[in-house]
Design a protein around this motif. Structure first.
Motif, PDB file in Angstrom:
ATOM      1  N   LEU B  53      51.315 -24.372 -35.092  1.00 37.33           N
ATOM      2  CA  LEU B  53      51.737 -22.972 -35.230  1.00 37.33           C
ATOM      3  C   LEU B  53      51.625 -22.256 -33.889  1.00 37.33           C
ATOM      4  O   LEU B  53      50.549 -22.210 -33.295  1.00 37.33           O
ATOM      5  CB  LEU B  53      50.856 -22.251 -36.255  1.00 37.33           C
ATOM      6  CG  LEU B  53      51.087 -20.747 -36.399  1.00 37.33           C
ATOM      7  CD1 LEU B  53      52.492 -20.445 -36.918  1.00 37.33           C
ATOM      8  CD2 LEU B  53      50.029 -20.122 -37.294  1.00 37.33           C
ATOM      9  N   CYS B  55      52.936 -18.555 -31.620  1.00 36.59           N
ATOM     10  CA  CYS B  55      53.336 -17.157 -31.792  1.00 36.59           C
ATOM     11  C   CYS B  55      53.952 -16.635 -30.501  1.00 36.59           C
ATOM     12  O   CYS B  55      53.405 -16.862 -29.414  1.00 36.59           O
ATOM     13  CB  CYS B  55      52.120 -16.282 -32.103  1.00 36.59           C
ATOM     14  SG  CYS B  55      51.109 -16.846 -33.488  1.00 36.59           S
ATOM     15  N   PRO B  69      47.464 -18.465 -31.803  1.00 40.39           N
ATOM     16  CA  PRO B  69      46.839 -17.239 -32.304  1.00 40.39           C
ATOM     17  C   PRO B  69      45.409 -17.094 -31.772  1.00 40.39           C
ATOM     18  O   PRO B  69      44.592 -18.001 -31.931  1.00 40.39           O
ATOM     19  CB  PRO B  69      46.868 -17.405 -33.830  1.00 40.39           C
ATOM     20  CG  PRO B  69      47.190 -18.833 -34.088  1.00 40.39           C
ATOM     21  CD  PRO B  69      47.895 -19.357 -32.884  1.00 40.39           C
ATOM     22  N   GLU B  90      48.066 -12.351 -36.627  1.00 45.22           N
ATOM     23  CA  GLU B  90      49.199 -12.592 -35.732  1.00 45.22           C
ATOM     24  C   GLU B  90      50.329 -13.364 -36.387  1.00 45.22           C
ATOM     25  O   GLU B  90      51.471 -13.302 -35.939  1.00 45.22           O
ATOM     26  CB  GLU B  90      48.720 -13.325 -34.475  1.00 45.22           C
ATOM     27  CG  GLU B  90      47.692 -12.484 -33.730  1.00 45.22           C
ATOM     28  CD  GLU B  90      47.352 -13.013 -32.352  1.00 45.22           C
ATOM     29  OE1 GLU B  90      47.840 -14.092 -31.977  1.00 45.22           O
ATOM     30  OE2 GLU B  90      46.589 -12.316 -31.660  1.00 45.22           O
ATOM     31  N   ALA B  91      50.003 -14.116 -37.463  1.00 43.88           N
ATOM     32  CA  ALA B  91      51.043 -14.971 -38.052  1.00 43.88           C
ATOM     33  C   ALA B  91      50.975 -15.036 -39.575  1.00 43.88           C
ATOM     34  O   ALA B  91      51.634 -15.881 -40.175  1.00 43.88           O
ATOM     35  CB  ALA B  91      50.929 -16.386 -37.472  1.00 43.88           C
ATOM     36  N   ALA B  93      48.895 -16.303 -41.310  1.00 43.98           N
ATOM     37  CA  ALA B  93      48.622 -17.726 -41.519  1.00 43.98           C
ATOM     38  C   ALA B  93      47.237 -17.920 -42.127  1.00 43.98           C
ATOM     39  O   ALA B  93      46.243 -17.448 -41.584  1.00 43.98           O
ATOM     40  CB  ALA B  93      48.701 -18.470 -40.181  1.00 43.98           C
ATOM     41  N   VAL B 125      54.458 -18.820 -43.015  1.00 45.54           N
ATOM     42  CA  VAL B 125      53.899 -17.912 -42.012  1.00 45.54           C
ATOM     43  C   VAL B 125      54.975 -16.908 -41.598  1.00 45.54           C
ATOM     44  O   VAL B 125      56.170 -17.152 -41.788  1.00 45.54           O
ATOM     45  CB  VAL B 125      53.383 -18.689 -40.781  1.00 45.54           C
ATOM     46  CG1 VAL B 125      52.189 -19.555 -41.166  1.00 45.54           C
ATOM     47  CG2 VAL B 125      54.493 -19.539 -40.165  1.00 45.54           C
ATOM     48  N   SER B 126      54.536 -15.786 -41.055  1.00 45.00           N
ATOM     49  CA  SER B 126      55.484 -14.745 -40.622  1.00 45.00           C
ATOM     50  C   SER B 126      54.812 -13.892 -39.554  1.00 45.00           C
ATOM     51  O   SER B 126      53.580 -13.819 -39.488  1.00 45.00           O
ATOM     52  CB  SER B 126      55.897 -13.888 -41.824  1.00 45.00           C
ATOM     53  OG  SER B 126      54.763 -13.297 -42.429  1.00 45.00           O
ATOM     54  N   PRO B 127      55.599 -13.227 -38.709  1.00 44.80           N
ATOM     55  CA  PRO B 127      55.004 -12.483 -37.597  1.00 44.80           C
ATOM     56  C   PRO B 127      54.156 -11.304 -38.072  1.00 44.80           C
ATOM     57  O   PRO B 127      54.584 -10.528 -38.922  1.00 44.80           O
ATOM     58  CB  PRO B 127      56.216 -11.964 -36.807  1.00 44.80           C
ATOM     59  CG  PRO B 127      57.380 -12.772 -37.275  1.00 44.80           C
ATOM     60  CD  PRO B 127      57.073 -13.190 -38.679  1.00 44.80           C
ATOM     61  N   SER B 131      53.186 -10.077 -32.996  1.00 41.89           N
ATOM     62  CA  SER B 131      54.065 -11.226 -32.731  1.00 41.89           C
ATOM     63  C   SER B 131      55.530 -10.857 -32.963  1.00 41.89           C
ATOM     64  O   SER B 131      55.862 -10.180 -33.939  1.00 41.89           O
ATOM     65  CB  SER B 131      53.710 -12.412 -33.639  1.00 41.89           C
ATOM     66  OG  SER B 131      52.360 -12.785 -33.489  1.00 41.89           O
ATOM     67  N   VAL B 134      57.059 -16.292 -35.104  1.00 44.89           N
ATOM     68  CA  VAL B 134      56.088 -17.383 -35.195  1.00 44.89           C
ATOM     69  C   VAL B 134      56.834 -18.614 -35.677  1.00 44.89           C
ATOM     70  O   VAL B 134      57.813 -18.507 -36.420  1.00 44.89           O
ATOM     71  CB  VAL B 134      54.914 -17.045 -36.161  1.00 44.89           C
ATOM     72  CG1 VAL B 134      54.142 -15.822 -35.671  1.00 44.89           C
ATOM     73  CG2 VAL B 134      55.398 -16.830 -37.588  1.00 44.89           C
TER      74      VAL B 134
END
Lengths: 180, 180
Positions: B53, B55, B69, B90-91, B93, B125-127, B131, B134
């Protein structure tokens, strides 16, 4: 507890700044934010032959108890440089820092300990101003019931077990407050 | 630069306190000392299958470049807790922190990076707000020429080499400013 802005001298208020998620000390006049973050304690386990350098504390907390040389890391130094500096300050000990060995987070006091294995280059050690006494101890001489900190006990236990096993394995973990 | 006492609001002077060896910001009125110490950045290398992963930064420094991250450790958390928090911030996650992997001192900016290996529990996952983007990257997709920080490059290089070797070895070291 932060009460005043260290940039302009005005009073601070505790609030969550925009885009942040925690309360910070924010200046009501100039907007300057004073962050508070965990402190790093760097130290080492200095070895000379089969003996380990330990220091009897001349300062609080834990005055009179035994520790490994360690102290707050300073700005503009590396962690190994800080660990070597503390060995010099506390025991007039010249050490060669070898490898990062134990890393402990202590959340309830917002500290992270980083302890290195080290080679003591010269057995001529003596107490610095923060030590009452320093000595090189064999395994059988470790004052287990007079250790200053949990990180000292854990680091020594790992070291002795790893030395017997013939391989040194870095460890990390947390130290939580004792249950009452 | 500290100019005022954060305890009483009076002006500070820079001097070496008794028993100390470095200049500190000492309050001329109440004697309070404001120490400045290195900050800890905690992060992780989250792995899902054979992918990592990463970012793309939405903030300075290094806006638009790729990182793992990571962010400043907060008071009252452990280093692994901080690393997991940053992955979430940040993600978005969810990670399981596994083991401390790389530790780098960066003396010229008074920071210590602590990067953990981690298992990404869910590929969804998503910003976060810090970020722009990602993504989960395979080795061949790592944007080597668009990495934000030296610690990212080194941590990825060690990880890929260790993964090929089949054994993960914690690393520590220093990162010094680029020579001009």
């Amino acid at each position: 507890m932060i009460k005043f802005c260290n940039s302009c001298g005005a009073a601070v208020a505790y609030r969550i700044p925009e885009g942040d998620s925690l309360e910070r000390a924010v200046c009501a006049a100039c907007g300057h934010i004073q962050y508070q973050n965990p402190k790093i304690v760097v130290g080492c386990l200095p070895v000379y032959g089969d003996r380990i350098l330990m220091c009897k504390r001349a300062i609080e907390p834990r005055y009179g108890l035994w520790t490994l040389p360690a102290g707050f890391m300073e700005n503009h130094e590396s962690a190994p440089e800080g660990a070597a500096r503390e060995a010099m300050e506390e025991a007039n000990a010249r050490v060669e820092i070898e490898y990062l060995y134990t890393v402990y987070s202590i959340p309830h006091i917002s500290q992270v300990y980083m302890m290195f294995r080290a080679r003591l280059l010269d057995p001529d050690v003596s107490p610095g101003v923060e030590s009452l006494e320093v000595k090189l101890v064999a395994e059988a001489e470790i004052p287990w019931d007079q250790l200053a900190f949990a990180m000292v006990k854990r680091t020594l236990e790992h070291f002795l077990a790893d030395r017997r096993a013939g391989v040194f394995v870095p460890r990390f973990g947390d130290i939580r407050p004792p249950q009452r």
